[in-house]
Write a protein that holds these residues in place. Structure first.
Motif, PDB file in Angstrom:
ATOM      1  N   PHE A 128      -1.528   7.465  -3.446  1.00  0.00           N
ATOM      2  CA  PHE A 128      -2.931   7.315  -3.834  1.00  0.00           C
ATOM      3  C   PHE A 128      -3.741   6.695  -2.695  1.00  0.00           C
ATOM      4  CE2 PHE A 128      -6.077   4.349  -5.756  1.00  0.00           C
ATOM      5  CZ  PHE A 128      -6.980   5.299  -6.195  1.00  0.00           C
ATOM      6  N   ARG A 129      -3.256   5.590  -2.141  1.00  0.00           N
ATOM      7  CA  ARG A 129      -3.876   4.911  -0.999  1.00  0.00           C
ATOM      8  C   ARG A 129      -2.743   4.346  -0.143  1.00  0.00           C
ATOM      9  NH1 ARG A 129      -7.931   6.604  -3.206  1.00  0.00           N
ATOM     10  NH2 ARG A 129      -9.850   5.545  -3.757  1.00  0.00           N
ATOM     11  N   GLY A 130      -2.567   4.887   1.057  1.00  0.00           N
ATOM     12  CA  GLY A 130      -1.510   4.429   1.947  1.00  0.00           C
ATOM     13  C   GLY A 130      -1.577   2.932   2.193  1.00  0.00           C
ATOM     14  N   GLY A 131      -0.444   2.243   1.998  1.00  0.00           N
ATOM     15  CA  GLY A 131      -0.356   0.812   2.228  1.00  0.00           C
ATOM     16  C   GLY A 131      -0.728  -0.047   1.028  1.00  0.00           C
ATOM     17  N   LEU A 132      -1.200   0.572  -0.041  1.00  0.00           N
ATOM     18  CA  LEU A 132      -1.638  -0.198  -1.209  1.00  0.00           C
ATOM     19  C   LEU A 132      -0.473  -0.923  -1.890  1.00  0.00           C
ATOM     20  CD1 LEU A 132      -3.951  -1.070  -3.039  1.00  0.00           C
ATOM     21  CD2 LEU A 132      -3.720   1.093  -4.274  1.00  0.00           C
ATOM     22  N   MET A 133       0.700  -0.317  -1.877  1.00  0.00           N
ATOM     23  CA  MET A 133       1.865  -0.939  -2.509  1.00  0.00           C
ATOM     24  C   MET A 133       2.108  -2.332  -1.925  1.00  0.00           C
ATOM     25  SD  MET A 133       4.479  -0.372  -4.606  1.00  0.00           S
ATOM     26  CE  MET A 133       6.238  -0.252  -4.768  1.00  0.00           C
ATOM     27  N   LYS A 134       2.043  -2.449  -0.627  1.00  0.00           N
ATOM     28  CA  LYS A 134       2.279  -3.740   0.034  1.00  0.00           C
ATOM     29  C   LYS A 134       1.229  -4.768  -0.383  1.00  0.00           C
ATOM     30  CE  LYS A 134       3.332  -5.848   4.433  1.00  0.00           C
ATOM     31  NZ  LYS A 134       3.554  -5.674   5.845  1.00  0.00           N
ATOM     32  N   ALA A 135       0.011  -4.326  -0.625  1.00  0.00           N
ATOM     33  CA  ALA A 135      -1.050  -5.233  -1.053  1.00  0.00           C
ATOM     34  C   ALA A 135      -0.876  -5.674  -2.504  1.00  0.00           C
ATOM     35  CB  ALA A 135      -2.410  -4.565  -0.872  1.00  0.00           C
ATOM     36  N   LEU A 136      -0.159  -4.891  -3.296  1.00  0.00           N
ATOM     37  CA  LEU A 136       0.019  -5.206  -4.712  1.00  0.00           C
ATOM     38  C   LEU A 136       1.311  -5.953  -5.017  1.00  0.00           C
ATOM     39  CD1 LEU A 136      -1.317  -1.943  -6.369  1.00  0.00           C
ATOM     40  CD2 LEU A 136      -2.457  -4.160  -6.160  1.00  0.00           C
ATOM     41  N   VAL A 137       2.180  -6.062  -4.030  1.00  0.00           N
ATOM     42  CA  VAL A 137       3.417  -6.823  -4.187  1.00  0.00           C
ATOM     43  C   VAL A 137       3.485  -7.797  -3.019  1.00  0.00           C
ATOM     44  CG1 VAL A 137       5.931  -6.723  -4.329  1.00  0.00           C
ATOM     45  CG2 VAL A 137       4.570  -4.875  -5.311  1.00  0.00           C
TER      46      VAL A 137
END
Length: 182
Positions: A128-137
């Protein structure tokens, strides 16, 4: 729209298993089922990953809630709006992530959901948005994992929910248990 400090900002649903859910004028919560017309509604788990592992598991993820404040936190790196992370209810004025297990959230005049745990973000977030996973965990100072992608709940009393509705938090009896991942 002039919303109370603790309120529903947006509601969303999708009949298909898409990552994001389009916002709606209102949603109807059905006791023991979830959001009417949403792909994740049902007595047993409907998330595709869970269905593959344990198709008969009770659905503890009927309604997904995210606090609007998360979008402001992410704004310097990502543009994210209501429904885009797959939530059904976007809230304002309540730190959902700090609520204890079993907290009841009254939404609008009649609907009530009971918090069952934290949502663990999946890899689809990066599509959905590259790199968003790292921002959410993230990690706290002690190395513990912090999940920021909202809370999951079950419907204990049905009703219509719409943007602008007030919400009220009802804490469970002590001792309060922290949220785990569902």
């Amino acid at each position: 729209m002039n919303c109370p400090p603790e309120s529903v900002v947006a509601v969303s649903r999708s009949a298909s298993h898409d990552f994001s859910k389009p916002t709606a004028e209102s949603i109807t919560l059905v006791e023991g089922w979830g959001v009417e017309g949403d792909a994740h509604a049902g007595v047993t788990a409907q998330h595709l990953y869970v269905v593959k592992k344990d198709p008969g598991r009770a659905n503890l993820t009927q309604v997904h809630l995210i606090q609007e404040e998360l979008f402001a936190e992410l704004a310097d790196r990502f543009v994210v709006g209501p429904g885009e992370l797959g939530e059904n209810v976007t809230t304002s004025g309540v730190d959902l992530l700090s609520l204890p297990l079993g907290t009841r959230i009254h939404l609008g005049p009649t609907a009530i959901v009971e918090v069952t745990g934290l949502r663990s973000p999946c890899s689809k977030i990066n599509a959905f948005r590259g790199g968003l996973m790292k921002a959410l965990v993230a990690k706290d100072d002690d190395g513990g994992v912090i999940r920021k992608s909202g809370v999951m709940s079950i419907v204990v009393a049905g009703g219509e929910v719409k943007p602008g509705d007030a919400l009220r938090v009802e804490l469970p009896s002590a001792p309060h248990l922290p949220l785990g991942v569902v």
